[in-house]
Write a protein that holds these residues in place. Structure first.
Motif, PDB file in Angstrom:
ATOM      1  N   VAL A  88     170.188  32.090  81.751  1.00  0.00           N
ATOM      2  CA  VAL A  88     169.359  32.053  82.950  1.00  0.00           C
ATOM      3  C   VAL A  88     167.952  32.582  82.678  1.00  0.00           C
ATOM      4  O   VAL A  88     166.966  32.013  83.129  1.00  0.00           O
ATOM      5  N   TYR A 168     182.028  24.486  88.097  1.00  0.00           N
ATOM      6  CA  TYR A 168     182.197  23.641  86.925  1.00  0.00           C
ATOM      7  C   TYR A 168     183.644  23.681  86.472  1.00  0.00           C
ATOM      8  O   TYR A 168     184.222  24.777  86.328  1.00  0.00           O
ATOM      9  N   TYR A 202     173.387  25.293  93.034  1.00  0.00           N
ATOM     10  CA  TYR A 202     174.331  26.158  92.352  1.00  0.00           C
ATOM     11  C   TYR A 202     173.835  27.589  92.419  1.00  0.00           C
ATOM     12  O   TYR A 202     172.668  27.865  92.143  1.00  0.00           O
ATOM     13  N   ARG A 223     170.020  28.031  91.559  1.00  0.00           N
ATOM     14  CA  ARG A 223     169.475  26.951  90.753  1.00  0.00           C
ATOM     15  C   ARG A 223     169.493  25.716  91.641  1.00  0.00           C
ATOM     16  O   ARG A 223     170.435  25.526  92.403  1.00  0.00           O
ATOM     17  N   HIS A 228     173.706  17.801  84.174  1.00  0.00           N
ATOM     18  CA  HIS A 228     173.489  18.194  82.773  1.00  0.00           C
ATOM     19  C   HIS A 228     173.736  16.992  81.874  1.00  0.00           C
ATOM     20  O   HIS A 228     174.702  16.238  82.094  1.00  0.00           O
TER      21      HIS A 228
HETATM   22  C1  DHB Z   1     173.934  28.996  84.705  1.00  0.00           C
HETATM   23  C2  DHB Z   1     174.621  27.969  85.290  1.00  0.00           C
HETATM   24  C3  DHB Z   1     174.193  26.677  85.190  1.00  0.00           C
HETATM   25  O1  DHB Z   1     174.838  25.636  85.751  1.00  0.00           O
HETATM   26  C4  DHB Z   1     173.042  26.386  84.493  1.00  0.00           C
HETATM   27  O2  DHB Z   1     172.675  25.117  84.436  1.00  0.00           O
HETATM   28  C5  DHB Z   1     172.346  27.406  83.904  1.00  0.00           C
HETATM   29  C6  DHB Z   1     172.793  28.700  83.996  1.00  0.00           C
HETATM   30  C7  DHB Z   1     174.457  30.370  84.798  1.00  0.00           C
HETATM   31  O3  DHB Z   1     175.296  30.640  85.654  1.00  0.00           O
HETATM   32  O4  DHB Z   1     174.036  31.204  83.995  1.00  0.00           O
END
Ligand code: DHB
Ligand code: FE
Length: 287
Positions: A88, A168, A202, A223, A228
């Motif tokens: 992140v 996910y 998310y 996010r 992806h």
């Molecule tokens: C995180 C989750 C994601 O789906 C992503 O694309 C990038 C980071 C996370 O939780 O760190």
């Protein structure tokens, strides 16, 4: 689909961190780690530490703050949240440096939730999903070409995404194994047509150490919704990227700083009359 209580959703959030740590360890087992020279370690470790020392001096960091940091760092490990934290707040700059000389499709962070070897699917495919999977149907289509515009027959389009709750598969328990994941082989013209669902925005797990940092600093955990992708073909460089949806409330303030204007999709109503569709063409740099 089955309703989930907030407690169940929280419990799954904690599991995601542990899963991401385990997945990273297993990737290291197959790929190994490149040797980093003592010169490199010396330079990089020294510069990072010097930056920390400077911050401490500039802000007159107290022993109480130092102890809070120590406790938090210990907890990040115990929560299995190092992959989350790094992906992140750090990965986007590594990605920027790694891909700065490419001419093809822009890259973006991989994040913690990729799983290699998702089931193979034909050029015109529906991603594996539950019978009652919720979300707006999305036809995601396009072509893979070289920088010169030549189609790349049989290019591989790996796609993974969150479900309508932002979870996910293989990280949040309770989802079928390969839910909303697939490895699509493009046709002779490099074309692909993937039937999926629009992913939800998310929120990174808020119940662990990363969440504590976010709350303590008064940040948010979001996010924007994203797909992806890893697109590859023999003789070409694999590109890891993400695609985004116009109008998402967090396109401008992604917690992971991974949105780029070139990665914004153009979403239109589906010609089929059901849901939406979008076309995105990938351009691969030569190897
Ligand atoms: C995180 C989750 C994601 O789906 C992503 O694309 C990038 C980071 C996370 O939780 O760190
Ligand atoms: Fe993601």
């Amino acid at each position: 689909m089955t309703e989930q209580t907030p407690a169940e959703i929280e419990a799954r959030a904690a599991d995601s961190g542990a899963g991401a740590t385990a997945a990273f360890r297993s990737k290291l087992q197959t790929e190994g780690l490149e040797d980093v020279t003592p010169e490199r370690v010396n330079t990089l470790a020294r510069e990072v530490l010097t930056a920390v020392h400077d911050t401490i001096r500039r802000h007159k960091v107290t022993y109480a703050e130092y102890d809070a940091l120590k406790a938090w760092l210990i907890q990040v490990g115990e929560d299995g949240e190092w992959p989350l934290f790094l992906d992140v707040w750090v990965e986007h700059v590594v990605e920027q440096v790694a891909n700065e000389n490419r001419h093809g499709t822009k890259g973006s962070i991989e994040g913690p939730y990729y799983v290699p070897d998702a089931p193979g699917l034909p050029a015109d495919a529906t991603l594996p999903m539950r019978e009652d999977e919720s979300g707006t149907p999305l036809l995601f289509q396009g072509q893979v070409t070289t920088v010169g515009g030549d189609p790349i027959a049989g290019a591989k389009v790996e796609i993974w995404q969150a479900d309508a709750l932002g979870f996910y598969s293989q990280y949040a328990p309770g989802l079928p194994e390969w839910n909303l994941r697939g490895t699509v082989t493009a046709d002779e013209q490099g074309g692909y047509r993937i039937h999926t669902l629009q992913p939800a925005p998310y929120q990174i797990p808020t119940d662990g150490s990363c969440g504590k940092l976010i709350a303590a600093a008064g940040w948010h955990a979001w996010r924007p919704a994203h797909l992806h992708l890893k697109v590859s073909a023999p003789g070409h460089q694999l590109i890891t990227t993400q695609l985004y949806f116009p109008g998402d409330a967090h396109n401008e303030d992604d917690i992971a700083s991974a949105v780029k204007p070139e990665l914004m999709l153009d979403i239109v109503p589906a010609e089929s009359g059901e849901g939406e569709q979008t076309t995105y063409n990938f351009v691969l740099d030569p190897a």
